[in-house]
Design a protein around this motif. Sequence first.
Motif, short mmCIF file in Angstrom:
data_model
loop_
_atom_site.label_atom_id
_atom_site.label_comp_id
_atom_site.label_asym_id
_atom_site.label_seq_id
_atom_site.Cartn_x
_atom_site.Cartn_y
_atom_site.Cartn_z
N SER A 297 28.47 -56.44 -47.27
CA SER A 297 27.85 -57.63 -46.69
C SER A 297 27.14 -57.24 -45.40
CB SER A 297 28.91 -58.71 -46.42
OG SER A 297 29.90 -58.23 -45.52
N VAL A 298 26.07 -58.00 -45.09
CA VAL A 298 25.28 -57.75 -43.88
C VAL A 298 25.06 -59.08 -43.17
CG1 VAL A 298 23.21 -56.68 -42.93
CG2 VAL A 298 24.07 -55.92 -45.16
N MET A 299 25.39 -59.12 -41.89
CA MET A 299 25.24 -60.33 -41.09
C MET A 299 23.82 -60.45 -40.55
SD MET A 299 28.29 -61.52 -41.36
CE MET A 299 28.31 -62.84 -40.13
N PRO A 300 23.38 -61.65 -40.16
CA PRO A 300 22.08 -61.78 -39.49
C PRO A 300 22.02 -60.91 -38.24
CG PRO A 300 22.97 -63.94 -40.07
CD PRO A 300 24.06 -62.95 -40.33
N GLY A 301 20.90 -60.22 -38.06
CA GLY A 301 20.74 -59.35 -36.90
C GLY A 301 21.45 -58.02 -37.00
N GLN A 302 22.12 -57.76 -38.10
CA GLN A 302 22.88 -56.52 -38.28
C GLN A 302 22.06 -55.52 -39.09
OE1 GLN A 302 26.87 -56.95 -39.93
NE2 GLN A 302 26.78 -54.95 -40.89
N VAL A 303 22.16 -54.24 -38.71
CA VAL A 303 21.55 -53.16 -39.48
C VAL A 303 22.67 -52.38 -40.16
CG1 VAL A 303 20.14 -51.08 -39.41
CG2 VAL A 303 19.61 -52.99 -37.88
N THR A 304 22.67 -52.41 -41.47
CA THR A 304 23.62 -51.63 -42.26
C THR A 304 22.85 -50.53 -42.98
OG1 THR A 304 25.20 -53.42 -42.59
CG2 THR A 304 25.22 -51.67 -44.22
N CYS A 305 23.40 -49.34 -42.95
CA CYS A 305 22.74 -48.20 -43.56
C CYS A 305 23.51 -47.73 -44.78
CB CYS A 305 22.64 -47.06 -42.55
SG CYS A 305 21.82 -45.62 -43.22
N LEU A 306 22.80 -47.63 -45.90
CA LEU A 306 23.33 -46.94 -47.08
C LEU A 306 22.97 -45.48 -46.93
CD1 LEU A 306 22.47 -49.24 -50.14
CD2 LEU A 306 24.73 -48.79 -49.17
N LEU A 307 23.96 -44.66 -46.68
CA LEU A 307 23.75 -43.24 -46.38
C LEU A 307 24.38 -42.39 -47.48
CD1 LEU A 307 23.01 -40.91 -44.37
CD2 LEU A 307 25.27 -41.26 -43.35
N GLY A 308 23.64 -41.39 -47.93
CA GLY A 308 24.19 -40.50 -48.93
C GLY A 308 23.14 -39.55 -49.46
#
Length: 361
Positions: free
Chosen positions: A28-39
């Motif tokens: 899940s990703v919140m407003p204003g949040q940067v989530t990175c899918l790393l691999g």
Amino acid sequence: METRPRLEIRNLIRRFDGRAVVDDVSLSVMPGQVTCLLGPSGCGKSTTLRMIAGVEMQDEGSIWVDGKLICDTHFRIPPERRSIGLMFQDFALFPHLSVADNVAFGLSGSRDEKRARVEEMLKRVDLHRFLDAWPHNLSGGEQQRVALARALAPRPRIMLMDEPFSGLDNRLRDDIRDETLAVLKEEDAAVLLVTHEPEEAMRMADEIALMRNGKVVQRGSPYHIYNAPADRQAVAFFSDINVIRGKVQGALTDTPFGQFLAPGVADGQEVEIVIRPQHLKIDFDRNGQGPLPTPQDGTPARGVVERARFMGNESLVEFRMDHDGSILKATVPNVFLPRPGKPLWLTIRRDRCFVFPARRG
């Protein structure tokens, strides 16, 4: 304060030829949040992004935006109605349209409304002077900022970014990343960034989801992922590693650097003690009869220099250890280039070591 995720994906699975390239991924990703899918390449990152965008259909699982279902295996909102912005590695600008017309593409409203939004976005990325320019007359960094302005112009609730900076040269990349991050934060979009570069993930992400073989193997803040890795592969993805093997007896394993705790590991089982080169310390005060080590640094062990290289802001020294002939690497700030064959004593930072059950095979 917003407590509901802007983007939520639940148990996504995508199979090709019977093989799950995305295997039960949830985040899940919140407003204003940067989530990175790393691999690494081929781990399922971009396929996950394409399913969220709606250009790829999942075999199982569901996708939610602001608490509302937008796609599962029975119901599907088309991509153009998902309020999702997209940025890719190649920028994907239309060469036959001016910068202003590129940014206006996809906007609705009157001509004046669209023009006002275009000017606002180009001012935000400091490209207002290029309103009437053609994309091919811009530098790579300027084209990337136009692509960002175009993606954000329709005010998407979610921004998906697939390796957007990999086409830029190293000198430019950091500045463009920082500028992009500032604009994304201002827009309060939920951002999902795909990259295979750990440095980029550490620099931009509020949260990292580390992927391997189609699965998310660990999630957390950059600090947590780096300092509390889930396994040996997670440590190795962020940096070079040294591995010392030992066998457990009474929850302890003997090494040339002293005993290490291995709680929860059965007697007789092998473990791997993993340490990064920057935490392998050279004991410059010891020549075999020097001061006693501190408990934190453990027992010194001797190695012989195999080779040393200057890497720009540090030196990398490789040692062949006396106890078993294994090679360990240490990094030393600035210039330190001992000659091959020179013996030196080494210690390791116990609090910077990770102990994992040994991998089989």
